[in-house]
Motif scaffolding. Sequence first.
Motif, PDB file in Angstrom:
ATOM      1  N   VAL A   5      47.199  35.197  21.827  1.00  7.44           N
ATOM      2  CA  VAL A   5      45.877  34.928  21.281  1.00  7.44           C
ATOM      3  C   VAL A   5      45.993  34.767  19.772  1.00  7.44           C
ATOM      4  O   VAL A   5      46.409  35.701  19.070  1.00  7.44           O
ATOM      5  N   GLU A   6      45.629  33.589  19.302  1.00  7.39           N
ATOM      6  CA  GLU A   6      45.652  33.313  17.865  1.00  7.39           C
ATOM      7  C   GLU A   6      44.326  33.706  17.219  1.00  7.39           C
ATOM      8  O   GLU A   6      43.271  33.652  17.864  1.00  7.39           O
ATOM      9  N   SER A   7      44.389  34.067  15.956  1.00  3.69           N
ATOM     10  CA  SER A   7      43.186  34.359  15.187  1.00  3.69           C
ATOM     11  C   SER A   7      43.463  34.096  13.715  1.00  3.69           C
ATOM     12  O   SER A   7      44.617  33.920  13.313  1.00  3.69           O
ATOM     13  N   GLY A   8      42.390  34.044  12.937  1.00  2.00           N
ATOM     14  CA  GLY A   8      42.542  33.893  11.497  1.00  2.00           C
ATOM     15  C   GLY A   8      42.216  32.519  10.956  1.00  2.00           C
ATOM     16  O   GLY A   8      42.243  32.307   9.741  1.00  2.00           O
ATOM     17  N   GLY A   9      41.920  31.581  11.847  1.00  2.00           N
ATOM     18  CA  GLY A   9      41.578  30.249  11.371  1.00  2.00           C
ATOM     19  C   GLY A   9      40.203  30.226  10.723  1.00  2.00           C
ATOM     20  O   GLY A   9      39.461  31.211  10.746  1.00  2.00           O
ATOM     21  N   GLY A  10      39.875  29.081  10.152  1.00  2.00           N
ATOM     22  CA  GLY A  10      38.562  28.947   9.529  1.00  2.00           C
ATOM     23  C   GLY A  10      38.457  27.706   8.691  1.00  2.00           C
ATOM     24  O   GLY A  10      39.354  26.859   8.690  1.00  2.00           O
ATOM     25  N   LEU A  11      37.335  27.609   7.987  1.00  2.00           N
ATOM     26  CA  LEU A  11      37.078  26.489   7.079  1.00  2.00           C
ATOM     27  C   LEU A  11      37.292  26.988   5.657  1.00  2.00           C
ATOM     28  O   LEU A  11      36.621  27.935   5.214  1.00  2.00           O
ATOM     29  N   VAL A  12      38.229  26.345   4.959  1.00  2.00           N
ATOM     30  CA  VAL A  12      38.563  26.767   3.599  1.00  2.00           C
ATOM     31  C   VAL A  12      38.687  25.553   2.691  1.00  2.00           C
ATOM     32  O   VAL A  12      38.806  24.429   3.173  1.00  2.00           O
ATOM     33  N   PRO A 110      58.059  21.502  21.357  1.00  2.00           N
ATOM     34  CA  PRO A 110      57.080  22.148  22.255  1.00  2.00           C
ATOM     35  C   PRO A 110      57.619  22.413  23.655  1.00  2.00           C
ATOM     36  O   PRO A 110      57.314  23.445  24.247  1.00  2.00           O
ATOM     37  N   TYR A 111      58.426  21.491  24.198  1.00  2.00           N
ATOM     38  CA  TYR A 111      58.872  21.657  25.577  1.00  2.00           C
ATOM     39  C   TYR A 111      59.789  22.861  25.756  1.00  2.00           C
ATOM     40  O   TYR A 111      60.016  23.329  26.878  1.00  2.00           O
ATOM     41  N   GLU A 112      60.300  23.394  24.664  1.00  2.00           N
ATOM     42  CA  GLU A 112      61.192  24.540  24.745  1.00  2.00           C
ATOM     43  C   GLU A 112      60.457  25.867  24.835  1.00  2.00           C
ATOM     44  O   GLU A 112      61.081  26.903  25.038  1.00  2.00           O
ATOM     45  N   TYR A 113      59.153  25.821  24.692  1.00  2.00           N
ATOM     46  CA  TYR A 113      58.362  27.048  24.721  1.00  2.00           C
ATOM     47  C   TYR A 113      57.612  27.158  26.037  1.00  2.00           C
ATOM     48  O   TYR A 113      56.965  26.216  26.465  1.00  2.00           O
ATOM     49  N   GLY A 114      57.687  28.334  26.629  1.00  2.00           N
ATOM     50  CA  GLY A 114      57.094  28.520  27.943  1.00  2.00           C
ATOM     51  C   GLY A 114      55.696  29.105  27.937  1.00  2.00           C
ATOM     52  O   GLY A 114      54.988  29.012  28.931  1.00  2.00           O
ATOM     53  N   PHE A 115      55.290  29.688  26.813  1.00  2.00           N
ATOM     54  CA  PHE A 115      53.993  30.360  26.748  1.00  2.00           C
ATOM     55  C   PHE A 115      53.253  29.898  25.502  1.00  2.00           C
ATOM     56  O   PHE A 115      53.845  29.806  24.425  1.00  2.00           O
ATOM     57  N   TRP A 116      51.964  29.664  25.674  1.00  2.00           N
ATOM     58  CA  TRP A 116      51.142  29.126  24.602  1.00  2.00           C
ATOM     59  C   TRP A 116      49.811  29.854  24.512  1.00  2.00           C
ATOM     60  O   TRP A 116      49.255  30.294  25.515  1.00  2.00           O
ATOM     61  N   GLY A 117      49.306  29.954  23.287  1.00  2.00           N
ATOM     62  CA  GLY A 117      47.960  30.434  23.089  1.00  2.00           C
ATOM     63  C   GLY A 117      46.956  29.297  23.172  1.00  2.00           C
ATOM     64  O   GLY A 117      47.340  28.139  23.369  1.00  2.00           O
ATOM     65  N   GLN A 118      45.695  29.633  22.998  1.00  2.00           N
ATOM     66  CA  GLN A 118      44.616  28.650  23.100  1.00  2.00           C
ATOM     67  C   GLN A 118      44.369  27.914  21.790  1.00  2.00           C
ATOM     68  O   GLN A 118      43.685  26.891  21.787  1.00  2.00           O
ATOM     69  N   GLY A 119      44.893  28.425  20.717  1.00  2.00           N
ATOM     70  CA  GLY A 119      44.759  27.747  19.436  1.00  2.00           C
ATOM     71  C   GLY A 119      43.626  28.288  18.586  1.00  2.00           C
ATOM     72  O   GLY A 119      42.651  28.849  19.091  1.00  2.00           O
ATOM     73  N   THR A 120      43.771  28.091  17.280  1.00  2.00           N
ATOM     74  CA  THR A 120      42.729  28.453  16.326  1.00  2.00           C
ATOM     75  C   THR A 120      42.575  27.301  15.330  1.00  2.00           C
ATOM     76  O   THR A 120      43.568  26.738  14.860  1.00  2.00           O
ATOM     77  N   GLN A 121      41.339  26.951  15.048  1.00  2.00           N
ATOM     78  CA  GLN A 121      41.078  25.798  14.188  1.00  2.00           C
ATOM     79  C   GLN A 121      41.220  26.182  12.723  1.00  2.00           C
ATOM     80  O   GLN A 121      40.663  27.186  12.263  1.00  2.00           O
ATOM     81  N   VAL A 122      41.939  25.341  11.997  1.00  2.00           N
ATOM     82  CA  VAL A 122      42.034  25.454  10.546  1.00  2.00           C
ATOM     83  C   VAL A 122      41.530  24.148   9.952  1.00  2.00           C
ATOM     84  O   VAL A 122      42.045  23.078  10.284  1.00  2.00           O
ATOM     85  N   THR A 123      40.528  24.247   9.125  1.00  2.00           N
ATOM     86  CA  THR A 123      39.969  23.071   8.465  1.00  2.00           C
ATOM     87  C   THR A 123      40.022  23.295   6.962  1.00  2.00           C
ATOM     88  O   THR A 123      39.502  24.287   6.457  1.00  2.00           O
ATOM     89  N   VAL A 124      40.656  22.353   6.276  1.00  2.00           N
ATOM     90  CA  VAL A 124      40.813  22.444   4.827  1.00  2.00           C
ATOM     91  C   VAL A 124      40.043  21.295   4.186  1.00  2.00           C
ATOM     92  O   VAL A 124      40.347  20.133   4.433  1.00  2.00           O
ATOM     93  N   SER A 125      39.063  21.641   3.390  1.00  2.00           N
ATOM     94  CA  SER A 125      38.250  20.618   2.729  1.00  2.00           C
ATOM     95  C   SER A 125      38.798  20.347   1.333  1.00  2.00           C
ATOM     96  O   SER A 125      39.354  21.234   0.686  1.00  2.00           O
ATOM     97  N   SER A 126      38.593  19.133   0.894  1.00  2.00           N
ATOM     98  CA  SER A 126      39.113  18.745  -0.432  1.00  2.00           C
ATOM     99  C   SER A 126      38.105  19.027  -1.530  1.00  2.00           C
ATOM    100  O   SER A 126      36.969  19.351  -1.278  1.00  2.00           O
TER     101      SER A 126
END
Length: 126
Positions: A5-12, A110-126
């Motif tokens: 489980v990933e966490s910590g993403g956001g809009l920065v 990617p094909y070498e990894y057997g387990f994956w999380g659902q992902g966390t969105q990171v958005t970087v604004s200019s």
Amino acid sequence: QVQLVESGGGLVQAGVSLRLSCAASGRTIESYAMGWFRQAPGKEREFVAAINWSGGYTEFADSVKGRFTISRDNAKNTVYLQMNSLKPEDTAVYYCAADSGWALVPPRYPYEYGFWGQGTQVTVSS
């Protein structure tokens, strides 16, 4: 089975830092190589960083080298991605992945990894 489980993403804003966490459950990841990948809209999933089971070997994509670091705390069953000096082109969904097998050199594909999380969105604004 390992659940991630990933966490910590956001809009920065560009230039700031974020730290992503990947918490594993189901079993200990002490023998697993761990990787971070990202996928932007309309693009393929790409390698960002990886760390071997002991933490003694790390690899980074050229695009993040010098800005991102990867670390792990096996006692907490957690892997981290510290992202500094973020750029708009770092915007993506970030995925954590695990590869079993005590690999000295962590995988980059990617094909070498057997387990994956659902992902966390990171958005970087200019």
